[in-house]
Design an enzyme around this catalytic site. Structure first.
Site: not given
Length: 253
Positions: A150, A154, A185
């Site tokens: 991840y 990014k 979220t």
């Protein structure tokens, strides 16, 4: 001649993408939404104010999905795109040492390929120039255990934005990124459905602790508002930047 502008938002089924799509629609833009869940997107668009809104369900890292998006832009909007906000992404814990390479690469590839394909689509359809905004993460230059795929995706997106600023300038296209910190979220939920921003760990470190000056998690609408600014006329001289929206998290230690 209509002055209504057109925006393509990926990852719009929930979280930052949904909040961003709603904000553009509320301000009179035509909005095309993308995510994997067709039903969620159709419900979202049904709640927008009147406009030439579009649904393009599918994997944003797949060329076929972007081809369909391009065809919809041609058919409904006369081939004109004014802004893209790409907020689609995924997070799964990985180990640099133990996660099978194919699984590790899939997380990286989905995000960086999706960002690249949406950028290419924008360059094709922004006939009069435009704005591209990618939602990255503070992980682009910070790391924690279990986030290697991840984080590296990014980081690659942030560098793509820098390279894109150079390559897209002749087309009058600005490209920037927004790097959120903790946001409330669905991605904040762990595998057991627990919201990390509601845990004792989060309160100890970021509310009563010293690591986050804002002392709270961010709401998706607060990220959406920065995306909206970067997609508008007020950001005409900004390009190649990654803007942190993290409540001051990355300035402490």
């Amino acid at each position: 001649m209509s002055t209504t502008r057109n925006v393509f938002v990926t990852g719009a089924a929930s979280g930052i993408g949904e909040a961003t799509a709603r904000l553009f629609a509320a301000n009179g833009w035509n909005v095309m939404v993308n995510a994997r869940r067709q039903q969620c997107l159709e419900k979202l668009v049904s709640e927008f104010p009147a406009g030439k809104h579009l649904v393009c369900a599918g994997d944003f890292s797949c060329q076929e999905t972007m081809d369909r998006a391009g065809a919809l832009i041609d058919e409904a909007w006369g081939g004109q795109l004014d802004a893209v906000v790409s907020s689609a992404g995924l997070f799964r814990r990985t180990s640099m040492l133990d996660t099978p390479l194919e699984e590790w690469r899939s997380i990286f590839d989905i995000m960086i390929n999706g960002a690249l394909l949406t950028t290419r689509l924008a360059a094709q359809k922004m006939k009069n120039g435009g704005k591209i905004v990618h939602v990255t993460s503070i992980h682009w230059n910070h790391a924690e255990a279990g986030s290697s795929a991840y984080s590296m995706a990014k980081a690659a997106m942030a560098q793509m934005v820098r390279a894109g600023a150079v390559e897209l300038a002749p087309l009058n296209i600005n490209i920037n990124a927004v790097a959120p910190g903790f946001v409330k979220t669905p991605m904040a939920l762990d595998p057991n459905g627990v919201d990390e921003t509601e845990t004792q760990w989060f309160r100890d470190n970021y509310v009563t602790g010293h690591h986050m000056p804002a002392k709270r998690a961010c709401m998706p609408e607060e990220i959406a508002s920065v995306c909206y600014f970067l997609a508008g006329d007020g950001a005409s001289y900004m390009t190649g930047e990654t803007v942190h929206v993290d409540g001051g998290l990355t300035i402490t230690f």
